[in-house]
Motif scaffolding. Structure first.
Motif, PDB file in Angstrom:
ATOM      1  N   MET A 114      47.418  58.505 -26.989  1.00  0.00           N
ATOM      2  CA  MET A 114      46.275  58.315 -26.091  1.00  0.00           C
ATOM      3  C   MET A 114      44.955  58.202 -26.845  1.00  0.00           C
ATOM      4  SD  MET A 114      46.986  57.644 -23.152  1.00  0.00           S
ATOM      5  CE  MET A 114      45.383  57.826 -22.352  1.00  0.00           C
ATOM      6  N   GLN A 115      44.918  58.729 -28.089  1.00  0.00           N
ATOM      7  CA  GLN A 115      43.715  58.529 -28.925  1.00  0.00           C
ATOM      8  C   GLN A 115      43.462  57.034 -29.072  1.00  0.00           C
ATOM      9  OE1 GLN A 115      43.450  60.438 -32.751  1.00  0.00           O
ATOM     10  NE2 GLN A 115      44.598  62.247 -32.059  1.00  0.00           N
ATOM     11  N   ILE A 116      44.526  56.311 -29.458  1.00  0.00           N
ATOM     12  CA  ILE A 116      44.403  54.878 -29.694  1.00  0.00           C
ATOM     13  C   ILE A 116      44.160  54.144 -28.373  1.00  0.00           C
ATOM     14  CG2 ILE A 116      45.556  52.824 -30.606  1.00  0.00           C
ATOM     15  CD1 ILE A 116      45.101  54.782 -32.792  1.00  0.00           C
ATOM     16  N   ARG A 117      45.021  54.414 -27.403  1.00  0.00           N
ATOM     17  CA  ARG A 117      44.901  53.709 -26.120  1.00  0.00           C
ATOM     18  C   ARG A 117      43.497  53.849 -25.528  1.00  0.00           C
ATOM     19  NH1 ARG A 117      49.154  51.681 -23.451  1.00  0.00           N
ATOM     20  NH2 ARG A 117      51.228  52.053 -24.326  1.00  0.00           N
ATOM     21  N   HIS A 118      43.007  55.082 -25.479  1.00  0.00           N
ATOM     22  CA  HIS A 118      41.703  55.295 -24.838  1.00  0.00           C
ATOM     23  C   HIS A 118      40.570  54.686 -25.662  1.00  0.00           C
ATOM     24  CE1 HIS A 118      38.853  57.217 -22.117  1.00  0.00           C
ATOM     25  NE2 HIS A 118      38.123  57.480 -23.188  1.00  0.00           N
ATOM     26  N   ALA A 119      40.633  54.889 -26.985  1.00  0.00           N
ATOM     27  CA  ALA A 119      39.553  54.368 -27.845  1.00  0.00           C
ATOM     28  C   ALA A 119      39.508  52.844 -27.796  1.00  0.00           C
ATOM     29  CB  ALA A 119      39.737  54.861 -29.277  1.00  0.00           C
ATOM     30  N   VAL A 120      40.693  52.205 -27.826  1.00  0.00           N
ATOM     31  CA  VAL A 120      40.735  50.737 -27.803  1.00  0.00           C
ATOM     32  C   VAL A 120      40.090  50.209 -26.506  1.00  0.00           C
ATOM     33  CG1 VAL A 120      42.325  48.779 -27.527  1.00  0.00           C
ATOM     34  CG2 VAL A 120      42.673  50.424 -29.385  1.00  0.00           C
ATOM     35  N   GLN A 121      40.394  50.865 -25.412  1.00  0.00           N
ATOM     36  CA  GLN A 121      39.833  50.476 -24.112  1.00  0.00           C
ATOM     37  C   GLN A 121      38.312  50.640 -24.090  1.00  0.00           C
ATOM     38  OE1 GLN A 121      41.204  52.785 -20.787  1.00  0.00           O
ATOM     39  NE2 GLN A 121      42.454  51.091 -20.022  1.00  0.00           N
ATOM     40  N   HIS A 122      37.890  51.781 -24.628  1.00  0.00           N
ATOM     41  CA  HIS A 122      36.456  52.103 -24.680  1.00  0.00           C
ATOM     42  C   HIS A 122      35.715  51.084 -25.551  1.00  0.00           C
ATOM     43  CE1 HIS A 122      33.136  55.104 -24.455  1.00  0.00           C
ATOM     44  NE2 HIS A 122      32.809  54.632 -25.652  1.00  0.00           N
ATOM     45  N   VAL A 123      36.302  50.800 -26.713  1.00  0.00           N
ATOM     46  CA  VAL A 123      35.674  49.882 -27.662  1.00  0.00           C
ATOM     47  C   VAL A 123      35.567  48.475 -27.059  1.00  0.00           C
ATOM     48  CG1 VAL A 123      36.038  48.689 -29.886  1.00  0.00           C
ATOM     49  CG2 VAL A 123      36.273  51.184 -29.739  1.00  0.00           C
TER      50      VAL A 123
ATOM     51  N   HIS B  82      41.678  60.065 -39.152  1.00  0.00           N
ATOM     52  CA  HIS B  82      41.870  59.334 -40.406  1.00  0.00           C
ATOM     53  C   HIS B  82      41.175  57.972 -40.332  1.00  0.00           C
ATOM     54  CE1 HIS B  82      43.931  57.244 -43.676  1.00  0.00           C
ATOM     55  NE2 HIS B  82      44.361  58.440 -44.104  1.00  0.00           N
ATOM     56  N   PRO B  83      40.497  57.539 -41.438  1.00  0.00           N
ATOM     57  CA  PRO B  83      39.780  56.259 -41.409  1.00  0.00           C
ATOM     58  C   PRO B  83      40.664  55.095 -40.957  1.00  0.00           C
ATOM     59  CG  PRO B  83      39.301  57.447 -43.435  1.00  0.00           C
ATOM     60  CD  PRO B  83      40.340  58.251 -42.700  1.00  0.00           C
ATOM     61  N   GLN B  84      41.942  55.095 -41.347  1.00  0.00           N
ATOM     62  CA  GLN B  84      42.827  54.007 -40.934  1.00  0.00           C
ATOM     63  C   GLN B  84      43.015  53.998 -39.419  1.00  0.00           C
ATOM     64  OE1 GLN B  84      43.799  51.392 -42.684  1.00  0.00           O
ATOM     65  NE2 GLN B  84      44.628  50.667 -40.702  1.00  0.00           N
ATOM     66  N   VAL B  85      43.046  55.184 -38.824  1.00  0.00           N
ATOM     67  CA  VAL B  85      43.202  55.292 -37.370  1.00  0.00           C
ATOM     68  C   VAL B  85      41.919  54.821 -36.674  1.00  0.00           C
ATOM     69  CG1 VAL B  85      43.641  56.875 -35.443  1.00  0.00           C
ATOM     70  CG2 VAL B  85      44.887  57.157 -37.597  1.00  0.00           C
ATOM     71  N   VAL B  86      40.774  55.175 -37.248  1.00  0.00           N
ATOM     72  CA  VAL B  86      39.487  54.709 -36.685  1.00  0.00           C
ATOM     73  C   VAL B  86      39.462  53.180 -36.705  1.00  0.00           C
ATOM     74  CG1 VAL B  86      36.976  54.718 -36.960  1.00  0.00           C
ATOM     75  CG2 VAL B  86      38.272  56.825 -37.366  1.00  0.00           C
ATOM     76  N   ARG B  87      39.960  52.618 -37.807  1.00  0.00           N
ATOM     77  CA  ARG B  87      40.028  51.154 -37.918  1.00  0.00           C
ATOM     78  C   ARG B  87      40.976  50.586 -36.840  1.00  0.00           C
ATOM     79  NH1 ARG B  87      41.152  51.453 -43.370  1.00  0.00           N
ATOM     80  NH2 ARG B  87      39.070  52.061 -44.021  1.00  0.00           N
ATOM     81  N   ASN B  88      42.104  51.242 -36.637  1.00  0.00           N
ATOM     82  CA  ASN B  88      43.061  50.791 -35.612  1.00  0.00           C
ATOM     83  C   ASN B  88      42.468  50.871 -34.199  1.00  0.00           C
ATOM     84  OD1 ASN B  88      44.983  50.263 -37.550  1.00  0.00           O
ATOM     85  ND2 ASN B  88      46.044  52.237 -37.290  1.00  0.00           N
ATOM     86  N   MET B  89      41.431  51.683 -34.049  1.00  0.00           N
ATOM     87  CA  MET B  89      40.746  51.773 -32.748  1.00  0.00           C
ATOM     88  C   MET B  89      39.754  50.626 -32.576  1.00  0.00           C
ATOM     89  SD  MET B  89      39.896  55.837 -32.735  1.00  0.00           S
ATOM     90  CE  MET B  89      41.166  57.087 -32.425  1.00  0.00           C
ATOM     91  N   GLY B  90      39.518  49.888 -33.683  1.00  0.00           N
ATOM     92  CA  GLY B  90      38.557  48.792 -33.625  1.00  0.00           C
ATOM     93  C   GLY B  90      37.158  49.217 -34.020  1.00  0.00           C
ATOM     94  N   LEU B  91      37.065  50.343 -34.715  1.00  0.00           N
ATOM     95  CA  LEU B  91      35.749  50.858 -35.111  1.00  0.00           C
ATOM     96  C   LEU B  91      35.629  50.911 -36.625  1.00  0.00           C
ATOM     97  CD1 LEU B  91      35.458  53.820 -32.558  1.00  0.00           C
ATOM     98  CD2 LEU B  91      34.028  51.742 -32.581  1.00  0.00           C
ATOM     99  N   ASP B  92      34.375  50.887 -37.094  1.00  0.00           N
ATOM    100  CA  ASP B  92      34.088  50.956 -38.519  1.00  0.00           C
ATOM    101  C   ASP B  92      34.036  52.412 -38.961  1.00  0.00           C
ATOM    102  OD1 ASP B  92      33.099  50.891 -41.062  1.00  0.00           O
ATOM    103  OD2 ASP B  92      31.140  50.012 -40.500  1.00  0.00           O
ATOM    104  N   PRO B  93      35.009  52.840 -39.802  1.00  0.00           N
ATOM    105  CA  PRO B  93      35.048  54.251 -40.213  1.00  0.00           C
ATOM    106  C   PRO B  93      33.845  54.677 -41.056  1.00  0.00           C
ATOM    107  CG  PRO B  93      36.780  52.999 -41.331  1.00  0.00           C
ATOM    108  CD  PRO B  93      36.097  52.049 -40.393  1.00  0.00           C
ATOM    109  N   GLU B  94      33.081  53.681 -41.548  1.00  0.00           N
ATOM    110  CA  GLU B  94      31.868  54.026 -42.297  1.00  0.00           C
ATOM    111  C   GLU B  94      30.769  54.498 -41.334  1.00  0.00           C
ATOM    112  OE1 GLU B  94      31.496  54.156 -45.590  1.00  0.00           O
ATOM    113  OE2 GLU B  94      33.598  53.533 -45.821  1.00  0.00           O
ATOM    114  N   ARG B  95      30.888  54.051 -40.101  1.00  0.00           N
ATOM    115  CA  ARG B  95      29.851  54.380 -39.120  1.00  0.00           C
ATOM    116  C   ARG B  95      30.311  55.434 -38.101  1.00  0.00           C
ATOM    117  NH1 ARG B  95      26.193  50.109 -35.606  1.00  0.00           N
ATOM    118  NH2 ARG B  95      24.956  51.711 -34.566  1.00  0.00           N
TER     119      ARG B  95
END
Ligand code: PHE
Length: 357
Positions: free
Chosen positions: A185-194, A306-319
């Motif tokens: 649900m971390q991925i599902r919800h974040a992807v939707q939000h993004v 994890h930065p890779q997971v943030v990336r999988n959410m469609g977000l920039d892990p640097e930000r």
């Protein structure tokens, strides 16, 4: 006729009328008895007729005396009529009586919330008050959301047939397993939000924070006093530009103290490992008083996403930086109510469950 005799005769007549009226048990019987005295051929009428031969003087006294007796008889009749009517009313009232003193009929098996549902409601209420939305996701998941997107390598032990229930006919992208945790649900919800804020993000602007919890059922091939093949988890995710581990500690500490209604509670973040968080920590709590005092009790896994997971959410892990936690509502329920066998929650035994109504 001697006046005394007259009095006696008329008194006796009234007395026998009274007696006969008293013996009448119904209004019909009473009317029959009445006819014997006051009817056309009744005894009072006979007496009146018998006065024909008397002198005027005698008629006066005799007539007055008969009238007194007649009135006495009529009074007795009226009294008995009322008595019988009253008796009839009482009998009717008794026959139609409702006993309002009887206790109401119990509804028997009145339902109540399942103890784990109570816990889920408490969790949602407490996190809701801290600005967390509630999300729900599918229990039949794909390999991608349950493992791959969460940075869980192909050879991760959690993927083994031993831990995971697979369903037939799926593929890594399509539903093929029963989710082993609520973390997908971390991925599902974040992807939707993004997706919703894609335009803002592309324009280099800030996206509103993600604050969400996702409670629900999860499945693993496991069964003993503290593990059930079906159990509950509640995921938590907080993503923003300025979120830190401190925030996670603050909200989770506040949650635990509110949930257990005790400030007499300390938390420990014990370094651990999860593929999708880095660094990771198990969250243990310790009561300072009461029956559980002094023991460290594990209640959740957590960490920085994890930065890779943030990336999988469609977000920039640097930000964007995120914090996640996954807790066990079943465990929290056991601790809160002092239940020592998890399986009791899922046996459906009404004797156990009714204690929580
Ligand atoms: N999903 C992990 C588990 O099932 C718990 C967890 C959730 C850990 C979120 C870290 C962050 O054990």
């Amino acid at each position: 006729m001697h006046p005394e005799n007259t009095m006696n005769e008329l008194d006796t007549l009234a007395a026998s009328a009274r007696e006969l009226f008293a013996q009448a048990a119904t209004p019909a019987e009473l009317e029959n008895a009445k006819a014997q005295f006051l009817g056309k051929a009744g005894r009072v009428t006979e007496l009146m007729k018998g006065m024909a031969q008397l002198s005027v003087e005698e008629k006066k006294t005799r007539g007055a005396a008969i009238n007194v007796a007649k009135q006495a008889i009529e009074a007795a009749l009226t009294a008995r009529r009322e008595q019988l009517a009253e008796a009839e009313l009482q009998a009717q009232l008794q026959a139609e009586a409702l006993d309002v003193t009887l206790p109401g009929r119990s509804r028997g098996q009145e339902g109540g919330l399942h103890p784990v549902s109570r816990t889920l409601e408490r969790i949602e209420g407490i996190f809701g008050s801290m600005g967390f939305a509630v999300a729900q996701g599918p229990e039949i998941e794909s390999d991608w959301f349950n493992f791959t997107a969460l940075n869980t390598p192909e050879d991760h032990p959690a993927r083994s047939m031993h831990d995971t229930f697979y369903v037939e006919g799926g593929s890594p992208e399509a539903p093929n397993l029963l989710r082993t945790h609520t973390s997908p649900m971390q991925i599902r919800h974040a992807v939707q939000h993004v997706k919703k804020y894609r335009a803002l993000l592309d324009a280099g602007q800030a996206m509103p924070e993600i604050r969400v919890i996702a409670p629900g059922r999860t499945y693993r091939v496991d069964s003993d006093a503290t593990h059930s093949p079906m159990f509950h988890q509640c995921e938590g995710l907080w993503i923003g530009e300025n979120v830190s581990f401190k925030d996670l500690k603050v909200i989770f500490t506040a949650f635990c103290r509110t949930f257990f209604e005790s400030d007499d509670l300390v938390l420990r973040f014990r370094p651990s490992f999860f593929p999708f968080t880095e660094p990771s920590a198990e969250i243990d709590i310790q009561f300072q008083s009461g029956p559980l005092a002094g023991r460290w009790l594990e209640v959740a896994g957590s960490g920085q996403v994890h930065p890779q997971v943030v990336r999988n959410m469609g977000l920039d892990p640097e930000r964007y930086i995120g914090f996640a936690f996954g807790m066990g509502p079943d465990r929290l329920t056991m601790l809160r109510y002092g239940v020592n066998d998890l399986r009791l929650f899922f046996d459906g035994d009404i004797r156990f469950l009714s204690q929580f109504r």
